[in-house]
Structure formats: structure tokens, C-alpha cells
Design a protein around this motif. Sequence first.
Motif, PDB file in Angstrom:
ATOM      1  N   GLN A 126      23.413 -51.199  53.477  1.00 39.75           N
ATOM      2  CA  GLN A 126      22.185 -51.889  53.466  1.00 39.75           C
ATOM      3  C   GLN A 126      21.992 -53.284  52.380  1.00 39.75           C
ATOM      4  O   GLN A 126      21.129 -54.163  52.736  1.00 39.75           O
ATOM      5  CB  GLN A 126      21.223 -50.797  52.562  1.00 39.75           C
ATOM      6  N   ALA A 127      22.871 -53.361  51.776  1.00 39.03           N
ATOM      7  CA  ALA A 127      22.952 -54.554  50.739  1.00 39.03           C
ATOM      8  C   ALA A 127      23.606 -55.634  51.804  1.00 39.03           C
ATOM      9  O   ALA A 127      23.018 -56.867  51.576  1.00 39.03           O
ATOM     10  CB  ALA A 127      24.020 -54.445  49.461  1.00 39.03           C
ATOM     11  N   LEU A 128      24.548 -55.663  52.685  1.00 46.33           N
ATOM     12  CA  LEU A 128      25.050 -56.483  53.603  1.00 46.33           C
ATOM     13  C   LEU A 128      23.794 -57.105  54.627  1.00 46.33           C
ATOM     14  O   LEU A 128      23.569 -58.125  54.985  1.00 46.33           O
ATOM     15  CB  LEU A 128      26.041 -55.898  54.370  1.00 46.33           C
ATOM     16  N   LYS A 129      23.091 -55.783  55.119  1.00 47.98           N
ATOM     17  CA  LYS A 129      21.990 -56.289  55.988  1.00 47.98           C
ATOM     18  C   LYS A 129      20.770 -57.093  55.315  1.00 47.98           C
ATOM     19  O   LYS A 129      20.508 -57.967  55.916  1.00 47.98           O
ATOM     20  CB  LYS A 129      21.344 -54.897  56.459  1.00 47.98           C
ATOM     21  N   MET A 130      20.659 -56.854  53.950  1.00 52.18           N
ATOM     22  CA  MET A 130      19.642 -57.569  53.160  1.00 52.18           C
ATOM     23  C   MET A 130      20.257 -59.069  53.147  1.00 52.18           C
ATOM     24  O   MET A 130      19.435 -59.782  53.313  1.00 52.18           O
ATOM     25  CB  MET A 130      19.230 -57.003  51.834  1.00 52.18           C
ATOM     26  N   ALA A 131      21.531 -59.192  52.914  1.00 54.23           N
ATOM     27  CA  ALA A 131      22.189 -60.403  52.857  1.00 54.23           C
ATOM     28  C   ALA A 131      21.804 -61.413  53.848  1.00 54.23           C
ATOM     29  O   ALA A 131      21.844 -62.577  54.214  1.00 54.23           O
ATOM     30  CB  ALA A 131      23.697 -60.274  52.173  1.00 54.23           C
ATOM     31  N   ALA A 132      22.265 -60.649  55.207  1.00 50.70           N
ATOM     32  CA  ALA A 132      22.073 -61.304  56.453  1.00 50.70           C
ATOM     33  C   ALA A 132      20.794 -61.798  56.537  1.00 50.70           C
ATOM     34  O   ALA A 132      20.535 -62.729  57.403  1.00 50.70           O
ATOM     35  CB  ALA A 132      22.732 -60.299  57.619  1.00 50.70           C
ATOM     36  N   MET A 133      19.882 -61.009  56.116  1.00 51.51           N
ATOM     37  CA  MET A 133      18.488 -61.786  56.461  1.00 51.51           C
ATOM     38  C   MET A 133      18.198 -62.544  55.668  1.00 51.51           C
ATOM     39  O   MET A 133      17.442 -63.797  56.035  1.00 51.51           O
ATOM     40  CB  MET A 133      17.257 -60.465  55.790  1.00 51.51           C
ATOM     41  N   SER A 134      18.984 -62.933  54.647  1.00 50.52           N
ATOM     42  CA  SER A 134      18.556 -64.093  53.691  1.00 50.52           C
ATOM     43  C   SER A 134      19.193 -65.405  54.135  1.00 50.52           C
ATOM     44  O   SER A 134      18.843 -66.537  53.826  1.00 50.52           O
ATOM     45  CB  SER A 134      19.191 -64.038  52.232  1.00 50.52           C
ATOM     46  N   LEU A 135      20.137 -65.232  55.414  1.00 48.85           N
ATOM     47  CA  LEU A 135      20.697 -66.557  56.105  1.00 48.85           C
ATOM     48  C   LEU A 135      19.696 -67.201  57.151  1.00 48.85           C
ATOM     49  O   LEU A 135      20.364 -68.168  57.653  1.00 48.85           O
ATOM     50  CB  LEU A 135      21.827 -66.092  56.520  1.00 48.85           C
TER      51      LEU A 135
END
Length: 446
Positions: free
Chosen positions: A354-363
Motif C-alpha cells: 500500500q505504501a509503494l502504491k501511494m508513492a507511485a501515485m505521487s509520481l
Amino acid sequence: MAVRKREDEVFGKTPSQPNAAGIDVGGSSHWVAVPARSCDESVREFGAMTEDLNAMAKWLLACGVDTVALESTGVYWIPVFEVLEQHGLKVWLVDARQMKYVPGRKSDVQDCQWLQKLMSQGFLRAAFRPDAEVCELRAVSRQRDILLKEQASWVQRMQKSLVQMNIQLTEVLSDVMGLTGELIIRDIVAGERDPKALARHRHSRVKASTEEIIKALTGNWRPEHLFVLQQSLGMYDDIARHLAECDTKLNAGLTDLGQKSVDLGKAPRSGSKQRKEYDMRQVLANWAGVDLTRINGLGLAAVTKILTEIGPDLSRFPTVKHFCSWLGLSPGTKISGGKVLSAKTKRSVNRVRQALKMAAMSLSHSDSALGAFYRRLCARMDKPSANTAVAHKLARMVYYMLTRGEEFVDQGQQRYEEQQLQRSIVALKRRAAALGFAITPVASGV
């Protein structure tokens, strides 16, 4: 022999464990099965008290057991796991889905016997569980997440009380508990009712004018809603106090684990918010040996979540593919008759995922190479699939940095686009040559 080896590869079989035991974990008692040759009574029931767990461990050691398999039943497995591990036994936490569809097991006795049989023959695989010090930090981090959710729910209750009094604070402020909103709410709870006096708390960065805020603060002051507002603010402050305790505990634990010294460059001036973030980055980098915040999209909160969940030691995962599969970010392989039926990733509540998917959205608006990669994928597929693919790429970067100690270097959006252009040209030339044509570039001046 070749056929046997191929079967082991297909079913994911691990080395056999002839001295293994199986435990069916329950809320009030645990059923334990050992090899029949170990003792006369191969199946026994033990209570859930600490004294019973110690007796269970001593009996297993007396039976010559060296490895124990138990299912992840709720949270009841945690004390069993820890007590057995303290007695020197190797404990495997296995997924109940590996044995779910086996018929004929309708009791706890048969359950533990079947678990012991599968374990002894090497058909089970141990789930990932980090070291004890990481588990301590993980418990504090998860408690902090729970408190944040609870605090957000009390903010919603404060908003509801204000709306019921027709105090439209949400219409003029983007964050009710920001600097301006919090001061206004605390003044209301303290007894202030004059809209002009309350509007004096307006910060210079607030877009709404003072007159608009005065209109929004003119309402119907009902005593019952004011009481609920006061109670909600008190709960918000109480949770904030517990959050501060969690932060102190978490920072202390992270500082104790930092053994290395990673240079993060020049530190900001003392006392600033940037200095606090820098200090936290330094603590995390000292523990992990690398600075994961250098990866575009991975902020301080995401890196803290990743390290407190899995720790910096990923040696339990033989390859990066195993790591990404454990996260639930690898494409599915549902194939029948040579045809791919589905390549969707499996559903997972993994917190690192979940943390990695949230980080991906910020890109999505980043001018980095990862940002360009994310936008290129969005042009080819739907955004959820692109988000998962970018999270998969971030997971691979995290794995390589933690296992190899490599530093992340961003090539930049321009360099990434140049590489993609060259790959497209090579692919076009290859396809043209296969069709009997040749591609000639057009002069730049034409």
C-alpha cells in the motif's frame, strides 16, 4: 529422479522435515501432533496459558522435534510462536490457504496431524516474519496508524457539530484543523461567539477574505452541539498526546538500531522543520545502510513504513521476484492450455504494498525518469494497472538498494525519453527489416 525434481519445482516443495511437529492454534487450547515414532501419545492438547505453552515447548523438545509448523489464526499464534522460539525451536508460520481444500479434516486433531504430515514431507513454506527488533517497531508503527485514523474520525465529528450549528468553516478553509481552523475551534470551545473576534485568527495564506470567514462563522450556537464539539476536541487532544508518545518510542527504537553512518549531504539549519526531517532521514539511512528517500516518490513517511514493516534485511527473499511476489505486485500466472487466462495481481492487504502504491501515485506530475515512466504507462493502460506496475518497479529498487547497498541515481525525464526514443527507432528498424524494407532518417533541416 528428473520427474521427482520437476514435481518439487511445480508444487514449491521445500526440504523434508522428519522431526517436524504441527500445531492447530485455537483461542482457548492448542492441539499438537508429533511424529508417531517420537512417543506413545503423538497428539496432545495444551492450554493457552503461558505455563501451558512452556510445557508444550518442553514436551516437543523431549520428543526430538526441531521444527514446528503452525497456522496464522488471528493473533492467537503470536504467543505460541514467541514462546517456542525462546526455547530454541525453529517455528514456521504457514498460510492456511495451502491446506484449505483438503477434504476429510473436520476436527482439531485431524487438522494438527495433517499439518504435521505436510510439514514433515516438505510441502509447506514458511511465511516472512522480520526480526524481533523490527517486530517491536512494527507494533508501534501500526499503533500510530490506528491513532491517526481515530484522530481523523474525531475531526469529522467536529466538522459535523459545526455544520449542525451552520458554522460553514469547511467552505472557507481547506483544513479545519490547520493553523487557522484549530485556533478558531479552540476559541469557540473556550466560549467565544463573536464572528469578528474569531476571524482575527485568519492566517495570511488563507485564500478566503476576512469578510467571508465572518459570514461562515455566523451561525446558530446550540448548547448540545457545542458540548459534542468540546468532547470531540478533547478526544482529538488526547489522541495527539498518545501520538507524541508513539513518535518518541519509534524515534528511540530507530536510533538504537542505527549502526552505520550514511552521508546525506549538508544539513539544514537547526530548529527548522527541514532539519527535523533531515535528522529522521539520517536515522533511517543509518539503519538501512542506504538512503531510500532518494528514490523519487518515496518520502519520509513511506520509507519509515517500509523499514518498520520488513526491516533492512531482505535475505529471506532469495530473489527480487520472491520479494515482489510476497508484496502481491507480481503479475498473476493463471494459465490453462497454454493460454493466459488472467495476469492480474492478487488481492493483498500488505502495508508495504500500500505504501509503494501511494508513492507511485505521487509520481504523476514528477519530472523524474520514474514520473515519465508512469505517464507512459498511463497512456497505454488504465491508471490502476499503471500504478501497480510503477509500485512493482519501486519495490525492485528498494530490494536492490537494501541487498546490494546501491545508491539510487535519477537519470531525469529527458534522459529517459531519449532512451525510449532510441528503443522505438531500433524496434521500427527491426520490424522494417523483417518486412523487407529499410528506414532512412529524415534530415533535421527538411
